[in-house]
Design an enzyme around this catalytic site. Structure first.
Site, PDB file in Angstrom:
ATOM      1  N   HIS A   1     -53.317 -50.282 -66.508  1.00  0.00           N
ATOM      2  CA  HIS A   1     -52.554 -50.361 -67.601  1.00  0.00           C
ATOM      3  C   HIS A   1     -52.757 -48.984 -68.584  1.00  0.00           C
ATOM      4  O   HIS A   1     -54.002 -48.427 -69.048  1.00  0.00           O
ATOM      5  CB  HIS A   1     -53.815 -51.528 -68.184  1.00  0.00           C
ATOM      6  CG  HIS A   1     -52.859 -52.578 -68.051  1.00  0.00           C
ATOM      7  ND1 HIS A   1     -52.137 -52.863 -67.703  1.00  0.00           N
ATOM      8  CD2 HIS A   1     -54.329 -53.886 -67.285  1.00  0.00           C
ATOM      9  CE1 HIS A   1     -51.989 -54.459 -66.957  1.00  0.00           C
ATOM     10  NE2 HIS A   1     -53.135 -54.730 -66.554  1.00  0.00           N
TER      11      HIS A   1
ATOM     12  N   CYS B   1     -47.908 -48.529 -66.362  1.00  0.00           N
ATOM     13  CA  CYS B   1     -46.623 -48.353 -66.945  1.00  0.00           C
ATOM     14  C   CYS B   1     -46.512 -46.337 -68.055  1.00  0.00           C
ATOM     15  O   CYS B   1     -47.621 -46.242 -68.366  1.00  0.00           O
ATOM     16  CB  CYS B   1     -47.109 -48.870 -68.654  1.00  0.00           C
ATOM     17  SG  CYS B   1     -46.700 -50.853 -68.008  1.00  0.00           S
TER      18      CYS B   1
END
Length: 384
Positions: A152, A194
């Site tokens: 992440h 991301c």
């Protein structure tokens, strides 16, 4: 008919120098391949991040990189999680046709060993003296390194176990230390998170090719879930990279290039905009084999002649051509001198043979005269 050279001598010399430089570059190719594969996420719902890394691990092993040259970092071991209805197994597809964990896996950094500090120490070789070889990146300036990271992240950062973060600046500085310490020849950096493309935006060291799953302010998405497992099992960007590698790069002798891989990216399938950074990497992508990073180095000699001998022959031939171009008249004079020397040697050799024959004939004649004299002298003492 005389051959007339119209190209200026400096231009010809420059061309020959470029050819020699190209040959020397071919001669100085990398001699080993290494892979650093990192999953930075903990917890069961991040199952897909572990599957991403284990899928890349299986691919580089399939293409020849041995475990001794792979650093595998897993922040969590979902294979042993009590929620796993398939104990000691990890799958990257709902059909569960391939167990990524299996019996042949070597994890080098596990659980709380996967930290920002340990990752940077690994890259820069600033580990403790008693660190085992399996936990060290033993590369040099002839090593190609494939670095894959997943987890992440956000704008210029990647989380490690939801406890700390590594920034784009941290990785850039670590890579610069590696370059200064001659710890790599060329590097492929691939990241699936991301806003992944921001993680290589600060790189400034040479010979680094970088790619990521999504641009600034974009998320990266999972591909699909397994209803029995209960969570997503792989991310889209990694899934389509693996699909291309599995379908096209069957073995280490594959001729597919990095350009082929990057051209296969489809934003409609990946659901984000993958990026590629090439300004630090001074090679044409259509000349860079995928196996330059995903495969193992294999030196092959044909008919007993290695690349070293071929290179020496090519350089010698180019040097001879350069001599002909820079001073053709001198070369012609040297050829004439060599021809005259050859003729002179032939004449001298013939003269020596004739001299030897005359000397032999003289000895034979003198011997005959002495024999006659002895016969006459002996006959004068005989009674009449």
């Amino acid at each position: 008919m005389k051959l007339r050279i119209t190209t200026p001598i400096p231009t010809l010399l420059f061309t020959l120098f470029a050819l020699l430089l190209q040959l020397s570059c071919v001669h100085s190719q990398h001699t080993s391949n290494w892979a650093v594969l990192v999953s930075t996420s903990r917890f069961w719902f991040n199952y897909r991040h572990l599957a991403n890394v284990l899928s890349m691990y299986r691919t580089v092993k399939r293409l020849g990189i041995p475990d001794s040259q792979i650093i595998l970092m897993l922040a969590d071991d979902v294979a042993c999680n009590p929620r796993n209805v398939f104990p000691a197994s990890v799958f990257n597809n709902a059909d569960r046709g391939l167990d990524l964990y299996g019996d042949n896996i070597e994890v080098d950094y596990r659980g709380y060993e996967v930290t920002v500090e340990n990752f940077i120490r690994l890259l820069t070789d600033r580990v403790e003296p008693d660190t085992p070889r399996s936990k060290r990146l033993l590369t040099d300036d002839r090593s190609n390194i494939f670095v894959y990271m997943t987890g992440h992240g956000g704008n210029e950062f990647l989380k490690f176990q939801d406890a700390e973060e590594i920034s784009a600046f941290d990785i850039a500085d670590a890579f610069e230390q590696m370059w200064e310490k001659k710890r790599y020849h060329q590097m492929l950096f691939m990241i699936d998170t991301c806003q992944a493309n921001t993680m290589y935006s600060k790189f400034y060291s040479p010979n680094i090719l970088a790619t990521g799953s999504s641009k600034l302010d974009q998320s990266s998405y999972s591909h699909h879930a397994d209803n029995d497992v209960g969570v997503a099992v792989i991310d889209r960007y990694t899934y389509y990279n693996l699909e291309f590698l599995e379908n096209n790069v069957k073995n280490a002798s594959s001729k597919h290039t990095m350009k082929d891989l990057f051209d296969s990216y489809d934003t409609k399938k990946i659901h984000s905009d993958p990026g590629v950074r090439t300004d630090l990497f001074h090679r044409n992508l259509d000349e860079v084999l995928i196996t330059d990073f995903f495969g193992n180095v294999q030196n092959v000699e044909t008919d007993g002649v290695g690349e070293d001998e071929k290179w020496k022959v090519d350089v010698s031939e180019l040097a001879r051509l350069a001599a002909n171009i820079t001073s053709p008249k001198k070369q012609q004079k040297e050829i004439k001198v060599e021809e005259l020397k050859g003729k002179a040697e032939k004449k001298i050799s013939a003269f020596k043979v004739e001299e030897k024959a005359s000397w032999t004939q003289g000895v034979v004649g003198a011997t005959a005269l002495v024999a006659c004299a002895l016969a006459w002298f002996g006959g004068s003492f005989m009674p009449k």
